[in-house]
Design a protein around this motif. Sequence first.
Motif, PDB file in Angstrom:
ATOM      1  N   GLY A  32       0.821  -1.214   0.000  1.00 33.28           N
ATOM      2  CA  GLY A  32       0.000   0.000   0.000  1.00 33.28           C
ATOM      3  C   GLY A  32       0.852   1.260   0.000  1.00 33.28           C
ATOM      4  O   GLY A  32       0.508   2.254  -0.640  1.00 33.28           O
ATOM      5  N   GLY A  33       1.983   1.225   0.694  1.00 34.65           N
ATOM      6  CA  GLY A  33       2.890   2.370   0.687  1.00 34.65           C
ATOM      7  C   GLY A  33       3.525   2.591  -0.666  1.00 34.65           C
ATOM      8  O   GLY A  33       3.794   3.722  -1.073  1.00 34.65           O
ATOM      9  N   CYS A  34       3.758   1.514  -1.395  1.00 29.62           N
ATOM     10  CA  CYS A  34       4.308   1.638  -2.762  1.00 29.62           C
ATOM     11  C   CYS A  34       3.274   2.215  -3.718  1.00 29.62           C
ATOM     12  O   CYS A  34       3.628   2.770  -4.755  1.00 29.62           O
ATOM     13  CB  CYS A  34       4.790   0.279  -3.260  1.00 29.62           C
ATOM     14  N   LEU A  35       2.006   2.092  -3.389  1.00 31.04           N
ATOM     15  CA  LEU A  35       0.925   2.650  -4.210  1.00 31.04           C
ATOM     16  C   LEU A  35       0.463   3.992  -3.638  1.00 31.04           C
ATOM     17  O   LEU A  35      -0.724   4.309  -3.652  1.00 31.04           O
ATOM     18  CB  LEU A  35      -0.246   1.665  -4.266  1.00 31.04           C
ATOM     19  N   SER A  36       1.392   4.784  -3.166  1.00 36.16           N
ATOM     20  CA  SER A  36       1.048   6.017  -2.455  1.00 36.16           C
ATOM     21  C   SER A  36       0.406   7.078  -3.327  1.00 36.16           C
ATOM     22  O   SER A  36      -0.097   8.067  -2.812  1.00 36.16           O
ATOM     23  CB  SER A  36       2.293   6.588  -1.785  1.00 36.16           C
TER      24      SER A  36
END
Length: 85
Positions: A32-36
């Motif tokens: 989810g952090g990579c899809l910020s």
Amino acid sequence: MRGHTVHLFGRTFRLPANRMARMGIGIAFIIGGCLSFLPVLGIWMLPLGLVILSIDLAFVRRWRRRADVRWGRRRKRRKAVGEPR
């Protein structure tokens, strides 16, 4: 951190007792952090995912401990100099 809880910003969050569930949650936060760029998801999810994974993975735990030590030294040094936060 003790047992299956995470202490952040004065709050305690309980995590599942199942190791695979904790690892799944940690990996989900990192993804989810990579899809910020998407709404609600953000960079804030990366460190939280790493903290969750540090309960079960020794190499992530070492990274977290080193970061804690560096952060504490930095805060101590700033406090001694009298710099604003």
